[in-house]
Scaffold this motif. Structure first.
Motif, PDB file in Angstrom:
ATOM      1  N   THR A  11       0.861  -1.196   0.000  1.00 58.38           N
ATOM      2  CA  THR A  11       0.000   0.000   0.000  1.00 58.38           C
ATOM      3  C   THR A  11       0.891   1.238   0.000  1.00 58.38           C
ATOM      4  N   VAL A  12       1.421   1.569  -1.136  1.00 61.68           N
ATOM      5  CA  VAL A  12       2.416   2.656  -1.213  1.00 61.68           C
ATOM      6  C   VAL A  12       1.843   3.993  -0.741  1.00 61.68           C
ATOM      7  N   LEU A  14       1.179   7.619  -0.275  1.00 63.63           N
ATOM      8  CA  LEU A  14       2.001   8.769  -0.674  1.00 63.63           C
ATOM      9  C   LEU A  14       3.495   8.475  -0.533  1.00 63.63           C
ATOM     10  N   GLY A  16       5.312   7.356   2.147  1.00 60.66           N
ATOM     11  CA  GLY A  16       6.005   7.592   3.432  1.00 60.66           C
ATOM     12  C   GLY A  16       6.750   6.355   3.918  1.00 60.66           C
ATOM     13  N   HIS A  17       6.039   5.240   4.002  1.00 58.36           N
ATOM     14  CA  HIS A  17       6.700   4.010   4.456  1.00 58.36           C
ATOM     15  C   HIS A  17       7.721   3.543   3.424  1.00 58.36           C
ATOM     16  N   ASP A  35      -0.242  -0.063  -5.379  1.00 58.57           N
ATOM     17  CA  ASP A  35      -1.410   0.682  -4.899  1.00 58.57           C
ATOM     18  C   ASP A  35      -2.503   0.593  -5.958  1.00 58.57           C
ATOM     19  N   LYS A  36      -3.736   0.621  -5.467  1.00 57.07           N
ATOM     20  CA  LYS A  36      -4.895   0.617  -6.359  1.00 57.07           C
ATOM     21  C   LYS A  36      -5.126   1.980  -6.960  1.00 57.07           C
ATOM     22  N   SER A  69      -3.937  -4.167  -7.288  1.00 63.32           N
ATOM     23  CA  SER A  69      -4.437  -4.503  -5.955  1.00 63.32           C
ATOM     24  C   SER A  69      -3.462  -5.458  -5.279  1.00 63.32           C
ATOM     25  N   PHE A  70      -3.368  -5.348  -3.971  1.00 67.68           N
ATOM     26  CA  PHE A  70      -2.490  -6.294  -3.270  1.00 67.68           C
ATOM     27  C   PHE A  70      -3.083  -7.707  -3.239  1.00 67.68           C
ATOM     28  N   ASP A  88      -0.358  -1.311   4.879  1.00 71.77           N
ATOM     29  CA  ASP A  88      -0.922  -0.285   5.775  1.00 71.77           C
ATOM     30  C   ASP A  88      -2.276   0.046   5.159  1.00 71.77           C
ATOM     31  N   GLY A  90      -6.457   0.531   4.217  1.00 72.12           N
ATOM     32  CA  GLY A  90      -7.440   1.586   4.446  1.00 72.12           C
ATOM     33  C   GLY A  90      -7.279   2.720   3.455  1.00 72.12           C
ATOM     34  N   VAL A  91      -7.859   3.864   3.808  1.00 74.53           N
ATOM     35  CA  VAL A  91      -7.792   5.016   2.899  1.00 74.53           C
ATOM     36  C   VAL A  91      -6.612   5.913   3.246  1.00 74.53           C
ATOM     37  N   GLN A  95      -7.002  10.473  -0.415  1.00 70.56           N
ATOM     38  CA  GLN A  95      -8.356  10.045  -0.800  1.00 70.56           C
ATOM     39  C   GLN A  95      -9.409  10.702   0.088  1.00 70.56           C
ATOM     40  N   MET A 115     -11.222   3.403  -4.709  1.00 70.85           N
ATOM     41  CA  MET A 115      -9.783   3.672  -4.603  1.00 70.85           C
ATOM     42  C   MET A 115      -9.164   3.568  -5.991  1.00 70.85           C
ATOM     43  N   ASP A 205      -9.821  -8.579  -0.656  1.00 68.15           N
ATOM     44  CA  ASP A 205      -8.434  -8.295  -1.054  1.00 68.15           C
ATOM     45  C   ASP A 205      -7.461  -8.650   0.078  1.00 68.15           C
TER      46      ASP A 205
HETATM   47  C1  LIG Z   1      -3.242   4.278   4.675  1.00 76.68           C
HETATM   48  S1  LIG Z   1      -2.771   4.477   2.997  1.00 76.68           S
HETATM   49  C2  LIG Z   1      -1.079   4.013   2.969  1.00 76.68           C
HETATM   50  C3  LIG Z   1      -0.142   5.126   3.345  1.00 76.68           C
HETATM   51  C4  LIG Z   1       1.311   4.770   3.130  1.00 76.68           C
HETATM   52  N1  LIG Z   1       1.748   3.736   4.028  1.00 76.68           N
HETATM   53  C5  LIG Z   1       2.203   5.984   3.252  1.00 76.68           C
HETATM   54  O1  LIG Z   1       3.211   5.889   3.964  1.00 76.68           O
HETATM   55  O2  LIG Z   1       1.914   7.012   2.633  1.00 76.68           O
HETATM   56  C6  LIG Z   1      -3.530   3.121   2.231  1.00 76.68           C
HETATM   57  C7  LIG Z   1      -3.294   2.992   0.753  1.00 76.68           C
HETATM   58  O3  LIG Z   1      -3.608   1.659   0.390  1.00 76.68           O
HETATM   59  C8  LIG Z   1      -4.214   1.648  -0.857  1.00 76.68           C
HETATM   60  N2  LIG Z   1      -4.999   0.421  -0.926  1.00 76.68           N
HETATM   61  C9  LIG Z   1      -6.080   0.085  -0.209  1.00 76.68           C
HETATM   62  N3  LIG Z   1      -6.504  -1.140  -0.546  1.00 76.68           N
HETATM   63  C10 LIG Z   1      -5.656  -1.598  -1.499  1.00 76.68           C
HETATM   64  C11 LIG Z   1      -5.558  -2.810  -2.237  1.00 76.68           C
HETATM   65  N4  LIG Z   1      -6.427  -3.801  -2.082  1.00 76.68           N
HETATM   66  N5  LIG Z   1      -4.545  -2.944  -3.109  1.00 76.68           N
HETATM   67  C12 LIG Z   1      -3.641  -1.945  -3.287  1.00 76.68           C
HETATM   68  N6  LIG Z   1      -3.682  -0.773  -2.623  1.00 76.68           N
HETATM   69  C13 LIG Z   1      -4.685  -0.602  -1.735  1.00 76.68           C
HETATM   70  C14 LIG Z   1      -5.039   2.910  -0.899  1.00 76.68           C
HETATM   71  O4  LIG Z   1      -5.284   3.308  -2.240  1.00 76.68           O
HETATM   72  C15 LIG Z   1      -4.139   3.882  -0.138  1.00 76.68           C
HETATM   73  O5  LIG Z   1      -3.336   4.619  -1.019  1.00 76.68           O
END
Ligand SMILES: C[S@@+](CC[C@H](N)C(=O)[O-])C[C@H]1O[C@@H](n2cnc3c(N)ncnc32)[C@H](O)[C@@H]1O
Length: 281
Positions: A11-12, A14, A16-17, A35-36, A69-70, A88, A90-91, A95, A115, A205
């Protein structure tokens, strides 16, 4: 973390991780980011470009960002080749804060909530086309909302509903807070969560990710999941427990790791975050 290893940020967001992982991996390493949401990947791509942060090209890992998607984490990845997976879920704030994406009841926008803009159903379709019974079931199952039937009835009577503000008003009128505890959260919180989970098939997912993870992890490789509500946390806990029973996971977190008071004060979203980790045996 292992310098030079192969890690997947599922879940890339923005970035940060991913940025912190990339710094520790160094040039021999490989970071695969999924990321989706293509808008998130665009921003992350800039943040993770080696020249973007004054890193020398020499000590920055190979980074592959994929709009995926993951649930498909194992696609194109060989068995037992990955040192670590981070999800990580969620939204993202990107978003949530963009009214045009339709995730928030605090700002008016179209009822979208996807998403992934390629996703086949929007919240508007769900809200306006599911029958009352199905809608109540979605709100109950994915929002853990006790007043699901009353809310579903009110939604059906108010159709068509095209905007987040209209939906939030309908829910607020149908489900007024009954006590002090309920007054603390907006009456639409659980219904919005339910619609978001349903629109994005979030629990399916997550299940698919947890099933695929042990196949692609090396022995000693780790999977770490940060989740934000009890439905997700239960799925992670059960998958790790099952893996431990079957002998392919060793659970590293008996109880989920939660944020300290200080961290929650600085970042209120962290208050409901739960982190669980397991190691491939
Ligand atoms: C909480 S944010 C992650 C923030 C990230 N760790 C950072 O450091 O910026 C969650 C991200 O997961 C993505 N996401 C949620 N469900 C997903 C899935 N099934 N497959 C891929 N990405 C997904 C969302 O689009 C969102 O960008």
């Amino acid at each position: 973390m292992r310098r030079g290893g192969t890690y997947i940020d599922a879940t890339v967001g923005l970035g940060g991780h991913s940025y912190e992982i990339a710094k520790r991996l160094g040039a021999p390493g490989h970071l695969i980011g999924l990321d989706k949401d293509p808008a998130a990947l665009q921003i992350a791509g800039e943040k993770l470009a080696p020249q973007g942060q004054g890193q020398t090209e020499i000590d920055w890992p190979t980074i592959t960002l994929l709009h995926r998607s993951f649930a498909e984490i194992a696609k194109g990845v060989q068995a037992a080749t990955v040192d670590g997976i981070l999800a990580d879920i969620g939204v993202s704030s990107l978003q949530l804060d963009d009214a045009a994406r339709g995730f928030s009841f605090q700002a008016d926008g179209p009822l979208d909530m996807r998403m992934d803009p390629r996703g086949e159903r929007t919240a508007e379709q769900v809200v306006n086309h599911l029958d009352e019974r199905q809608l109540a079931d979605v709100i109950y199952e994915f929002g853990e909302e006790r007043r699901s039937r009353r809310i579903a009835r009110a939604i059906c009577r108010s159709r068509p509903i095209r905007s987040t503000a209209h939906l939030a008003d309908v829910i607020s009128a149908a489900a007024r807070p009954m006590n002090q505890a309920e007054r603390r959260i907006h009456p639409a919180t659980r219904t919005f969560q339910a619609l978001r989970i349903f629109v994005n098939r979030e629990l399916d997912d997550l299940q698919a990710l947890l099933e695929a993870a042990p196949r692609i992890l090396k022995p000693g490789g780790r999977v770490v999941v940060i989740s934000f509500h009890s439905l997700e946390d239960r799925i992670v806990k059960d998958a790790f427990r099952e893996g431990s029973k079957e002998g392919y996971f060793s659970v590293l977190t008996k109880k989920p790791v939660t944020a300290t008071e200080l961290e929650s004060d600085r970042n209120p979203r962290a208050r409901s975050a739960k982190l669980r980790a397991a190691e491939k045996v």
